[in-house]
Design a protein around this motif. Structure first.
Motif, PDB file in Angstrom:
ATOM      1  N   UNK A  36      -0.792  52.896 -33.003  1.00  0.00           N
ATOM      2  CA  UNK A  36       1.080  53.001 -32.334  1.00  0.00           C
ATOM      3  C   UNK A  36       1.683  54.158 -33.027  1.00  0.00           C
ATOM      4  N   UNK A  37       1.048  55.146 -33.384  1.00  0.00           N
ATOM      5  CA  UNK A  37       1.524  56.558 -32.917  1.00  0.00           C
ATOM      6  C   UNK A  37       1.286  56.992 -31.545  1.00  0.00           C
ATOM      7  N   UNK A  38       0.364  56.751 -31.125  1.00  0.00           N
ATOM      8  CA  UNK A  38      -0.082  56.384 -29.564  1.00  0.00           C
ATOM      9  C   UNK A  38       0.332  55.934 -28.899  1.00  0.00           C
ATOM     10  N   UNK A  39       0.758  54.648 -29.161  1.00  0.00           N
ATOM     11  CA  UNK A  39       1.709  53.577 -28.264  1.00  0.00           C
ATOM     12  C   UNK A  39       3.409  54.227 -28.070  1.00  0.00           C
ATOM     13  N   UNK A  40       3.775  55.175 -28.890  1.00  0.00           N
ATOM     14  CA  UNK A  40       4.997  55.564 -28.742  1.00  0.00           C
ATOM     15  C   UNK A  40       5.349  56.776 -28.071  1.00  0.00           C
ATOM     16  N   UNK A  41       4.350  57.177 -28.410  1.00  0.00           N
ATOM     17  CA  UNK A  41       4.262  58.603 -27.727  1.00  0.00           C
ATOM     18  C   UNK A  41       3.983  58.347 -26.102  1.00  0.00           C
ATOM     19  N   UNK A  56       6.699  45.181 -30.977  1.00  0.00           N
ATOM     20  CA  UNK A  56       6.551  46.532 -32.331  1.00  0.00           C
ATOM     21  C   UNK A  56       5.111  47.104 -32.088  1.00  0.00           C
ATOM     22  N   UNK A  57       5.385  48.548 -32.306  1.00  0.00           N
ATOM     23  CA  UNK A  57       3.874  49.234 -31.993  1.00  0.00           C
ATOM     24  C   UNK A  57       3.081  49.046 -33.667  1.00  0.00           C
TER      25      UNK A  57
END
Length: 794
Positions: free
Chosen positions: A642-647, A626-627
């Motif tokens: 987490x946002x950067x990982x998703x992006x 999970x992020x």
């Protein structure tokens, strides 16, 4: 042609207004040509404001006018409008005819850009001389001030303002392309009034002195030599004490060029001041003005032409000493070319781009802003030289441009930092975003450019106490008196003072300068390099996944051997991010990495060390996690990491439909009529026998397990925890229910038809076939109930 019988002006205007609703554009323009030729200026004066409004629309956007931003070359009205509004056409002839009679037309101050309006309403002269000596003070007070403009100024104001006026365009139409009549007309006006060869053609109408009536004289206290290089004392001239002096006769030769440029710059760029920009750093402050993509494209056109105009300065004029200049040796147009970019455009364009970098959406439309910036910082691309063109990466920036780089240092360093802040928050797996990173890296990697920027930073950071013995601190204050043509600002020979003057003028005396080649920014670049490397790996994974999905989704998968679930798509991929786009992404990011290493002098060993921390094995493990999240009151909350990982596609949530499975949207492989029919049947059964189903599924024996297999989804709870959900959703209890939706699938229907055909070939009747199918389904459920856990573990 004989002069027509004179009508009352009110009748002439009324007739034109009536024709505007009944006659086609071609006929109206023909009538206007005759009227402009035949009627005296006294009568044309009364129709001029209406005519300008009918062409460009009203300042409030209610009247749309000719919609020049929607007229394209394929339109029948395009050539008619272009001929009428040409710099040598009927409309401009009308302007010059009225100009010779010195008529004035009023514009409400409320329509001026924010900083200009605020300055006037505070009783202080705007920094632009264009608006001096033009204010009318009505009895009702300063808030209802009007500007009295001459015909040329009034025409150009309305033309420029029509770009930023909100328009109610017809649905499905917009004005963001560069082949519409407005864009082409801007280009035509720039080439005519700011020519790179020759001089501006004279006006066909002259006054008694033999020259076109010049605009209102400039104030001696605000010379154009200081335009764009402001000091606080320069602005504190009260508007109620506007001096009136005779304009420099030499300036009359190019007053139309000055007026056109100043109108474009003030209306298109001057929406932000230094104080306003500093206030905008607070998230509570509302944006005063948001430019559109079309607006930015027109600004880029202006920037490119001004570079070409400035670079057309004759070499002997460029190399001669400014202190030795006199009007006897230098034409006004050549002198204008010398100062046009630095003193008319630089500061306002810098604040305009700063705002765009900080507030533009993180999508591909930012390309317009990016290319405007890159056009400004590469004036050597617009010299008109066509000798031995070389690829950009091999083209060395000539040493003569070092002074431009130094006098525009913030345009390179501060805006590069702004782009860096955007790039690390952008999805670089998207080919369009990857292209933008590549474009910036490619430009800054040009030989000599990084060295010029670094030299400029060294000059700015030279200690103040070393400089005081060379020159007094007054280098920020422009020379007082007359126009820039008669008394140019004293050119500072010391490049240190020139660089410091530039930075302090654009950022203020208390600016905190961050070096582009300093430790802090170098760390940010290394972070970007890591993100680029991550995006490359993600692009590769998307490409591999797309190939795998394409192989699985063959014709046989329609019969049940492949997945037809919409939730089975790869979350990191957009519809366009497949095939060639992914290949382009990889190519852009590879070349961007090479260029960044060249700019910041990173060797291959340092680069490999950075990328080695992002090994493919670790990346594959991370992609299944999970992020980065924290547990909040109502569920999981993403962190910045987490946002950067998703992006960048490094980690993802398994986003699935979490509502009632029976109410999912009807899929393309389902029959809509059967879905709705089976839903009603199953709803009636579930409502009537829900209690019995619940009791059956609650039993711990074999029947209970068999009931849970058919009437409940054992994996629902585990799937729900794969994405952030509310506490209510996590704790929601799924009641056992019968679902017949599977029977509405075309795949299931085809399989049933094939089974019945097979039964017919084996001499089984419909009833026998039905019983065999039901028995087979029961047997499958029994086996899955008994041995399902063992099969899953294997």
């Amino acid at each position: 042609m004989a002069a027509p019988t004179l009508q009352q002006p009110s009748f002439l205007l009324a007739n034109l207004k009536a024709d505007a609703t009944t006659k086609p554009l071609f006929q109206r323009c023909q009538d206007l040509v005759k009227i402009i030729d035949d009627y005296p200026a006294k009568e044309l004066h009364l129709i001029f404001p209406w005519l300008v409004e009918s062409v460009f629309g009203s300042l409030d956007g209610v009247i749309t006018g000719w919609n020049l931003r929607l007229l394209h070359s394929r339109s029948n009205e395009y050539n008619i409008a272009m001929d009428f509004l040409d710099p040598s056409g009927p409309m401009m002839k009308l302007v010059y005819k009225l100009q010779a009679e010195e008529y004035k037309y009023e514009i409400p101050v409320n329509y001026l850009p924010g900083p200009i309006k605020a300055s006037i309403q505070e009783g202080v002269l705007p920094d632009c001389p264009l608006f001096h000596n033009k204010l009318h003070f009505p009895l009702s007070g300063v808030l209802t001030l009007n500007l009295a403009l001459n015909p040329f100024e009034f025409y150009m104001f309305n033309f420029a303002y029509s770009l930023i006026t909100p328009k109610n365009f017809p649905q499905g139409q917009h004005g963001s392309t560069t082949d519409n009549a407005y864009f082409v007309l801007v280009d035509t006006y720039l080439k005519y009034f700011l020519p790179t060869e020759g001089s501006v053609p004279p006006s066909p109408f002259s006054d008694s002195r033999g020259s076109v009536t010049a605009p209102s004289p400039r104030s001696p206290s605000v010379s154009f030599a200081g335009y764009g290089v402001h000091s606080p004392s320069l602005l504190k001239h009260h508007i109620f004490h506007q001096p009136s002096v005779n304009a420099d006769p030499a300036a009359q030769e190019i007053w139309r060029s000055e007026t056109l440029l100043q109108m474009f710059v003030e209306i298109w760029l001057h929406h932000y001041s230094l104080e306003m920009y500093q206030k905008l750093q607070s998230p509570q402050v509302k944006e005063p003005f948001s430019p559109t993509e079309e607006h930015v494209l027109v600004v880029r056109l202006l920037v490119k032409h001004l570079h070409a105009f400035s670079n057309s300065l004759k070499p002997e004029q460029l190399s001669s000493s400014p202190s030795a200049h006199s009007h006897a040796h230098t034409s006004p147009l050549e002198e204008f070319k010398r100062v046009v970019v630095q003193r008319f455009v630089q500061q306002k364009l810098y604040l305009f781009l700063q705002h765009c970098f900080g507030h533009w959406p993180l999508d591909a439309s930012f390309r317009a802003v990016l290319e405007t910036w890159l056009s400004y910082i590469q004036p050597w691309r617009y010299t008109g030289e066509k000798v031995n063109p070389q690829p950009d990466q091999n083209r060395t920036v000539p040493d003569k441009w070092a002074s431009f780089v130094q006098e525009n240092l913030l345009m390179y360093t501060k805006l590069f930092q702004g782009f860096l802040n955007r790039a690390v928050r952008t999805d670089l797996v998207n080919a369009k975003n990857a292209l933008m990173v590549f474009r910036v890296a490619k430009v800054f990697a040009q030989p000599n450019l990084a060295e010029m920027i670094q030299k400029g930073e060294q000059l700015f950071l030279e200690p103040e106490h070393v400089l005081h013995h060379r020159q007094p601190r007054g280098y920020l204050t422009p020379t007082q008196g007359g126009s820039y043509l008669s008394s140019r600002q004293r050119v500072v020979t010391d490049t240190v003072f020139r660089v410091k003057s530039h930075v302090y003028a654009l950022e203020g005396q208390d600016c905190q300068y961050k070096q582009m080649f300093g430790t802090e920014l170098r760390g940010a670049v290394l972070k970007l390099i890591q993100i680029i490397a991550q995006a490359r790996q993600t692009a590769k994974r998307i490409s591999d996944h797309s190939i795998e999905v394409a192989a699985n989704n063959s014709f046989l998968s329609w019969f049940g051997f492949g997945s037809s679930d919409l939730n089975n798509t790869f979350v990191g991929a957009e519809p366009e991010e497949t095939g060639e786009c992914v290949k382009k992404t990889h190519e852009f990011l590879d070349r961007a990495l090479d260029n960044l290493c060249q700019i910041f002098r990173l060797n291959s060993g340092q680069l490999n060390q950075l990328i080695s921390n992002l090994g493919s094995s670790q990346d594959e493990v991370n992609s299944k996690q999970l992020p980065d999240c924290i547990q909040g009151e109502n569920g999981l909350i993403l962190t910045d990491l987490g946002r950067r990982q998703i992006m960048n596609g490094l980690r993802r949530f398994e986003v699935e439909y979490q509502g009632d499975p029976e109410l999912q949207p009807i899929r393309s492989y389902e029959n809509a009529l059967l879905v709705r029919l089976f839903y009603r049947i199953s709803s009636l059964i579930n409502e009537r026998y829900g209690g019995h189903m619940n009791a059956l599924c609650s039993r711990p024996d074999l029947l209970g397990r068999l009931g849970r297999h058919y009437l409940a989804n054992p994996d629902s709870a585990s799937r729900l925890r794969k994405s952030p959900t509310t506490r209510w959703t996590l704790q929601r209890h799924r009641q056992p229910r019968l679902s017949l939706r599977l029977l509405a699938s075309y795949r299931t229907l085809l399989m049933l038809v094939l089974l019945y055909l097979l039964g017919a070939l084996l001499s089984f009747g419909p009833v026998s076939c039905t019983l065999l199918i039901l028995f087979g389904g029961f047997l499958h459920g029994l086996l899955m109930t008994l041995f399902g856990d063992k099969l899953k573990s294997h």
